[in-house]
Design a protein around this motif. Structure first.
Motif, PDB file in Angstrom:
ATOM      1  N   ILE A  32      10.724  32.210   9.620  1.00  0.00           N
ATOM      2  CA  ILE A  32      10.297  33.039  10.736  1.00  0.00           C
ATOM      3  C   ILE A  32      10.541  34.512  10.384  1.00  0.00           C
ATOM      4  N   GLY A 134       5.766  32.206  10.826  1.00  0.00           N
ATOM      5  CA  GLY A 134       6.412  30.956  11.212  1.00  0.00           C
ATOM      6  C   GLY A 134       5.598  30.192  12.241  1.00  0.00           C
ATOM      7  N   GLU A 137       5.355  31.526  15.702  1.00  0.00           N
ATOM      8  CA  GLU A 137       4.703  32.830  15.842  1.00  0.00           C
ATOM      9  C   GLU A 137       3.195  32.747  15.676  1.00  0.00           C
TER      10      GLU A 137
END
Length: 186
Positions: A32, A134, A137
């Motif tokens: 991430i 990620g 996201e």
């Protein structure tokens, strides 16, 4: 089995209800970006410090009114508390398993890895830009694709200037990698 004899969280494996696009591959880290990590932590804090206490207060007030079997505030509040607690557990697992990767630390690299923002040319005409981020996201509307998506997997380890073939539902398409940039994502 009757719900009366089950724990409220029985069968609540948070990962089971996720679409395959949001499930982490077994044994992998939750890669991430720093901004994505901050959003997960902020959501968790919002739920723990503000949302949950507010709902607990409503449930306590509704319970004090007497008959709970037909008390809409009480029933809805208990349901909402279960949803909040489930989301908090999910976020805690994702945060604990997170591996924060800052794309700006890649420097002037022309090879595609996690965090790269890549400009592609599809079949010699259509140009699009994607950022590899990620799974928490990913947002196709903003040009953010998950690192486990088929396109990202095809692009990883390729370099600026490479051409490759990519299988889409519409058939095989030719991709030219025009630019690879590592920048902070909001």
């Amino acid at each position: 089995m009757s719900k009366a004899f089950m724990r409220e969280d029985a069968g609540d494996d948070d990962e089971d209800d996720l679409s395959p696009a949001l499930k982490l591959p077994p044994g992998s880290k939750n890669y991430i970006t720093p901004a994505g990590y901050a959003r997960l932590v902020a959501e968790q804090e919002e739920l723990i410090k503000r949302e949950r206490p507010r709902i607990v207060e409503v449930v306590a007030w509704a319970a004090s009114n007497g008959d709970r079997s037909e008390n809409g505030d009480y029933l809805y509040g208990k349901k909402r508390l279960r949803e909040i607690d489930r989301r908090i557990r999910f976020l805690s697992k994702r945060i604990d398993n997170a591996q924060v990767v800052d794309p700006t630390l890649q420097g002037d690299n022309d090879q595609i890895f996690f965090g790269a923002t890549v400009t592609l040319c599809w079949d010699g005409s259509e140009t699009q830009t994607y950022s590899i981020v990620g799974i928490d996201e990913a947002d196709a509307a903003r040009g953010r694709i998950s690192w486990i998506s088929p396109l990202a997997r095809a692009l990883i380890k390729s370099r600026e200037g490479d051409s490759l073939r990519f299988q889409t539902p519409a058939g095989v398409r030719e991709i030219d990698i025009l630019e690879v940039v590592y920048q902070a994502l909001d």
